[in-house]
Design a protein around this motif. Structure first.
Motif, short mmCIF file in Angstrom:
data_model
loop_
_atom_site.label_atom_id
_atom_site.label_comp_id
_atom_site.label_asym_id
_atom_site.label_seq_id
_atom_site.Cartn_x
_atom_site.Cartn_y
_atom_site.Cartn_z
N ALA A 1 35.32 -70.04 18.10
CA ALA A 1 34.97 -69.21 19.25
C ALA A 1 33.94 -68.14 18.89
O ALA A 1 33.02 -67.86 19.66
N TRP A 2 34.10 -67.53 17.69
CA TRP A 2 33.26 -66.39 17.33
C TRP A 2 31.89 -66.80 16.80
O TRP A 2 30.90 -66.10 17.07
N ARG A 3 31.81 -67.90 16.08
CA ARG A 3 30.57 -68.26 15.41
C ARG A 3 29.82 -69.41 16.08
O ARG A 3 28.63 -69.59 15.82
N ILE A 4 30.49 -70.18 16.94
CA ILE A 4 29.84 -71.35 17.54
C ILE A 4 29.74 -71.22 19.04
O ILE A 4 28.66 -71.34 19.62
N VAL A 5 30.87 -70.97 19.71
CA VAL A 5 30.88 -70.96 21.17
C VAL A 5 30.23 -69.69 21.71
O VAL A 5 29.35 -69.75 22.58
N LEU A 6 30.64 -68.52 21.20
CA LEU A 6 30.16 -67.26 21.75
C LEU A 6 28.64 -67.08 21.63
O LEU A 6 28.00 -66.67 22.61
N PRO A 7 28.00 -67.33 20.47
CA PRO A 7 26.53 -67.16 20.43
C PRO A 7 25.80 -68.03 21.44
O PRO A 7 24.77 -67.62 21.97
N GLN A 8 26.29 -69.24 21.68
CA GLN A 8 25.65 -70.09 22.68
C GLN A 8 25.96 -69.63 24.09
O GLN A 8 25.11 -69.70 24.98
N ALA A 9 27.19 -69.16 24.30
CA ALA A 9 27.57 -68.69 25.63
C ALA A 9 26.83 -67.41 26.01
O ALA A 9 26.59 -67.17 27.20
N MET A 10 26.45 -66.60 25.03
CA MET A 10 25.79 -65.34 25.33
C MET A 10 24.47 -65.53 26.04
O MET A 10 24.06 -64.67 26.83
N ARG A 11 23.80 -66.64 25.80
CA ARG A 11 22.53 -66.88 26.49
C ARG A 11 22.74 -67.07 27.98
O ARG A 11 21.84 -66.78 28.77
N SER A 12 23.91 -67.56 28.37
CA SER A 12 24.23 -67.69 29.80
C SER A 12 24.89 -66.43 30.35
O SER A 12 24.75 -66.13 31.53
N ILE A 13 25.60 -65.71 29.49
CA ILE A 13 26.33 -64.53 29.95
C ILE A 13 25.41 -63.34 30.17
O ILE A 13 25.55 -62.60 31.15
N GLN B 1 17.97 -55.07 28.15
CA GLN B 1 18.39 -56.45 28.41
C GLN B 1 17.40 -57.43 27.79
O GLN B 1 17.80 -58.45 27.20
N TYR B 2 16.11 -57.16 27.90
CA TYR B 2 15.10 -58.07 27.35
C TYR B 2 15.27 -58.25 25.85
O TYR B 2 15.25 -59.38 25.34
N TYR B 3 15.46 -57.14 25.13
CA TYR B 3 15.56 -57.24 23.68
C TYR B 3 16.88 -57.88 23.24
O TYR B 3 16.92 -58.58 22.23
N VAL B 4 17.96 -57.64 23.98
CA VAL B 4 19.23 -58.28 23.63
C VAL B 4 19.13 -59.79 23.87
O VAL B 4 19.59 -60.60 23.05
N GLU B 5 18.54 -60.20 24.98
CA GLU B 5 18.36 -61.63 25.25
C GLU B 5 17.45 -62.26 24.20
O GLU B 5 17.68 -63.40 23.78
N ARG B 6 16.43 -61.54 23.77
CA ARG B 6 15.54 -62.06 22.74
C ARG B 6 16.28 -62.26 21.43
O ARG B 6 16.04 -63.22 20.70
N TYR B 7 17.22 -61.35 21.13
CA TYR B 7 17.99 -61.47 19.90
C TYR B 7 18.88 -62.72 19.93
O TYR B 7 18.95 -63.46 18.95
N PHE B 8 19.53 -62.97 21.06
CA PHE B 8 20.43 -64.12 21.15
C PHE B 8 19.70 -65.43 21.42
O PHE B 8 20.35 -66.47 21.47
N SER B 9 18.40 -65.38 21.61
CA SER B 9 17.65 -66.63 21.80
C SER B 9 17.26 -67.26 20.47
O SER B 9 16.60 -68.31 20.46
N ILE C 1 31.88 -64.28 32.10
CA ILE C 1 32.23 -64.75 30.76
C ILE C 1 32.75 -66.18 30.82
O ILE C 1 32.41 -67.03 29.98
N ARG C 2 33.60 -66.47 31.79
CA ARG C 2 34.14 -67.83 31.91
C ARG C 2 33.01 -68.84 32.16
O ARG C 2 32.99 -69.93 31.58
N GLY C 3 32.05 -68.48 33.00
CA GLY C 3 30.93 -69.38 33.26
C GLY C 3 30.10 -69.62 32.02
O GLY C 3 29.63 -70.74 31.78
N GLY C 4 29.90 -68.58 31.20
CA GLY C 4 29.13 -68.78 29.97
C GLY C 4 29.85 -69.65 28.97
O GLY C 4 29.23 -70.47 28.28
N VAL C 5 31.18 -69.54 28.88
CA VAL C 5 31.94 -70.34 27.92
C VAL C 5 31.95 -71.81 28.33
O VAL C 5 31.73 -72.70 27.49
N ILE C 6 32.19 -72.09 29.60
CA ILE C 6 32.25 -73.49 30.03
C ILE C 6 30.87 -74.12 30.06
O ILE C 6 30.75 -75.35 30.16
N ALA C 7 29.80 -73.30 29.97
CA ALA C 7 28.46 -73.86 29.91
C ALA C 7 28.14 -74.45 28.55
O ALA C 7 27.20 -75.24 28.43
N VAL C 8 28.90 -74.07 27.53
CA VAL C 8 28.69 -74.63 26.19
C VAL C 8 29.24 -76.05 26.16
O VAL C 8 30.35 -76.31 26.63
#
Length: 337
Positions: free
Chosen positions: A224-236, A298-306, A198-205
């Motif tokens: 954190a909830w609407r800007i950072v987290l959706p972008q961090a999820m692609r790395s997490i 995992q594939y469908y969750v990653e597709r959703y956050f892409s 999680i820390r790696g995904g957050v600092i990747a934003v």
């Protein structure tokens, strides 16, 4: 005196000059007119060693499959007998139960530890770093055995004022049984790795995202909830899914606590029947099936956050199969699909 900025005119080419410029179909220096290229035959590049390596790999695969089908030591009759047995299916349910509990506890606690590591407080950062360091250093099987024997160290636990009187207590062995110790050990072990994911995904934003949101007056929680987290999820997500799959297979370690998960139950059966190889194959195939299901999720969750990175999400395997089937008539007729 003035200086002209216009480029000198290009020299006139004689009639019939084959070099028609870099933008021509023939290209400079080819000596061919564009019409002459239409009659040329295109020859594909040949890669004989690539074909040889592929053929060798197929031979090895066919030999392995032939051995699976013809070697009587695999004992496929016993495999079919126990693959869907009630005891095995109940053990699969316990494996999924341990995986779910460990995942929820691990990532919930991991999110807290990651927030502590990203905090501006030196005390919180140090404590979080120490937690990650300790639980990543100790093997999982050692942690499970330790939590299983926690009642040896602490007979009773109580609630009250620190270093003062207690308002109530209870026996450790009556609350933290084998299943509770397994869930606690798996969750605490998983939290150390989840915190770093999680820390790696957050600092990747990019930090500019938060700065722009702050300049617009968006509250920190909404940032954190609407800007950072959706972008961090692609790395997490890729690393998190890998950890969940590792936890699914890691539940086999709880056999040391005599919990009836998949591997332990397979051990019990082949210890009673002496059919070691087919029962190991039962556990192996079920682990492969469960891992495949998690990978599809995992594939469908990653597709959703892409969606934030791509205007059109990539097609699913089913959509690709449908597109291929629709293009078959054009392929068979020699047209362009």
């Amino acid at each position: 005196m003035t200086v002209s900025t216009q480029a000198p005119p290009a020299p006139a080419r004689p009639a019939g000059d084959p070099d028609t410029g870099p933008g021509s179909a023939s290209g400079p220096g080819t000596g061919l007119d564009p019409g002459e290229l239409d009659g040329l035959r295109t020859v594909r590049a040949r890669h004989p060693w690539r074909w040889a390596a592929g053929a060798a790999a197929l031979v090895v695969l066919v030999q392995f499959l032939h051995g699976l089908a013809t070697n009587p030591a695999w004992d496929w009759a016993t495999f079919r007998l126990y693959f869907t047995a009630d005891t095995i299916l109940q053990a699969i349910g316990r494996t999924l139960e341990l995986t779910a509990y460990g995942t929820v506890l691990g990532f919930a606690l991991g999110a807290v530890v990651a927030a502590m590591r990203l905090s501006r407080s030196a005390i919180l950062r140090t404590l979080a770093w120490a937690y990650v360091w300790v639980f990543r250093s100790i093997p999982l099987i050692v942690q499970l055995v330790f939590w299983f024997n926690l009642s040896y160290l602490y007979k009773r636990f109580g609630f009250g004022i620190p270093f003062g009187p207690t308002f109530g207590d209870f026996e450790t062995v009556g609350v933290l049984g084998a299943l509770g110790a397994a869930v606690l050990g798996l969750g605490l072990h998983q939290a150390a790795f989840a915190a770093e994911i999680i820390r790696g995904g957050v600092i990747a934003v990019d930090a500019g995202q938060r700065e722009a949101a702050a300049a617009l007056g968006i509250p920190r929680g909404r940032q954190a909830w609407r800007i950072v987290l959706p972008q961090a999820m692609r790395s997490i997500l890729p690393a998190a899914a890998n950890e969940v799959i590792s936890l699914l297979k890691g539940t086999s370690v709880v056999y040391v606590m005599a919990i009836g998960e998949l591997f332990y139950q397979a051990q019990v059966i082949y210890g009673r029947t002496g059919r070691v190889v087919p029962l190991l194959m039962v556990a192996t195939v079920w682990y492969v099936v469960l891992t495949t299901v998690l990978s599809i999720g995992q594939y469908y969750v990653e597709r959703y956050f892409s969606r934030g990175a791509r205007r059109t999400p990539p097609p699913t395997p089913l959509q690709r199969l449908r597109a291929f089937l629709r293009s078959l008539p054009a392929r068979t007729s020699g047209g362009t699909p």
